[in-house]
Design an enzyme around this catalytic site. Structure first.
Site, short mmCIF file in Angstrom:
data_model
loop_
_atom_site.label_atom_id
_atom_site.label_comp_id
_atom_site.label_asym_id
_atom_site.label_seq_id
_atom_site.Cartn_x
_atom_site.Cartn_y
_atom_site.Cartn_z
N SER A 147 -6.69 3.81 8.10
CA SER A 147 -7.66 4.54 8.88
C SER A 147 -8.14 4.27 10.09
O SER A 147 -8.34 4.78 11.12
CB SER A 147 -8.11 5.71 7.61
N TYR B 182 0.85 -1.29 -0.16
CA TYR B 182 -0.06 0.15 -0.44
C TYR B 182 0.73 1.28 0.14
O TYR B 182 0.41 2.22 -0.86
CB TYR B 182 -0.93 -0.29 1.21
N PRO C 251 -2.56 13.03 3.91
CA PRO C 251 -3.15 13.47 5.51
C PRO C 251 -2.40 11.99 5.45
O PRO C 251 -2.53 11.61 5.84
CB PRO C 251 -4.87 13.55 5.20
N LYS D 160 0.99 4.32 -2.78
CA LYS D 160 0.70 5.60 -2.96
C LYS D 160 1.74 6.55 -2.98
O LYS D 160 1.79 7.64 -3.79
CB LYS D 160 0.53 5.72 -1.63
N LEU E 292 -4.40 10.88 8.57
CA LEU E 292 -5.40 9.70 8.78
C LEU E 292 -6.44 10.62 8.45
O LEU E 292 -7.18 11.58 8.35
CB LEU E 292 -5.99 10.38 10.44
N VAL E 293 -7.67 9.91 8.00
CA VAL E 293 -9.28 9.67 7.16
C VAL E 293 -9.66 8.88 7.56
O VAL E 293 -10.08 8.10 7.84
CB VAL E 293 -8.97 9.62 5.62
#
Length: 132
Positions: free
Chosen positions: A107, A65, A92, A69, A94-95
């Site tokens: 997250s 992952y 970010p 990204k 954390l979403v």
């Protein structure tokens, strides 16, 4: 194959469609994992727009992952420059929002750890760097 190709191709498809629709600027929401996977990053050095996750480290340790990204983000920046699109990236930490899948994602797992007082090392490090 299941993570890397869709991440890069999907991101580039969105940029291409945005340009074809006449957009001049796109805000790309990525992840802190695109910039924070460095096993030997100096603790006193701030991570900024010149910082990318170590692709070799992600590959070697199978952080798919994170690698997806990082590859999507770097591909997006190159492609946007090539086609003359102003690309702004946001990474970010954390979403939080409604879950779109039947299982707890990364997250939400971090958020649950936070609520339980079990901060992961990444959140601890970011908290210290941001001096919250």
């Amino acid at each position: 194959k299941e993570i890397l190709d869709p991440a890069v191709k999907g991101t580039l498809n969105v940029l291409k469609a945005s340009k074809e629709a006449g957009a001049r600027r796109v805000v790309h929401v990525s992840s802190i994992l695109a910039i924070s996977m460095h096993p030997n990053w100096p603790q006193d050095r701030v991570m900024d727009e010149t910082c990318w996750s170590d692709k070799d480290f992600c590959l070697k340790d199978e952080h798919w992952y994170c690698l997806s990204k990082t590859l999507a983000e770097s591909s997006a920046l190159k492609y946007a420059q090539k086609i003359g699109l102003d690309l702004i990236s946001v990474c970010p930490t954390l979403v939080i929002g409604p879950m779109l899948q039947p299982v707890v994602n990364g997250s939400n797992r971090v958020f649950i750890q936070f609520l339980k007082g079990e901060l992961c090392d990444l959140v601890k490090r970011l908290t210290l760097e941001l001096r919250l």
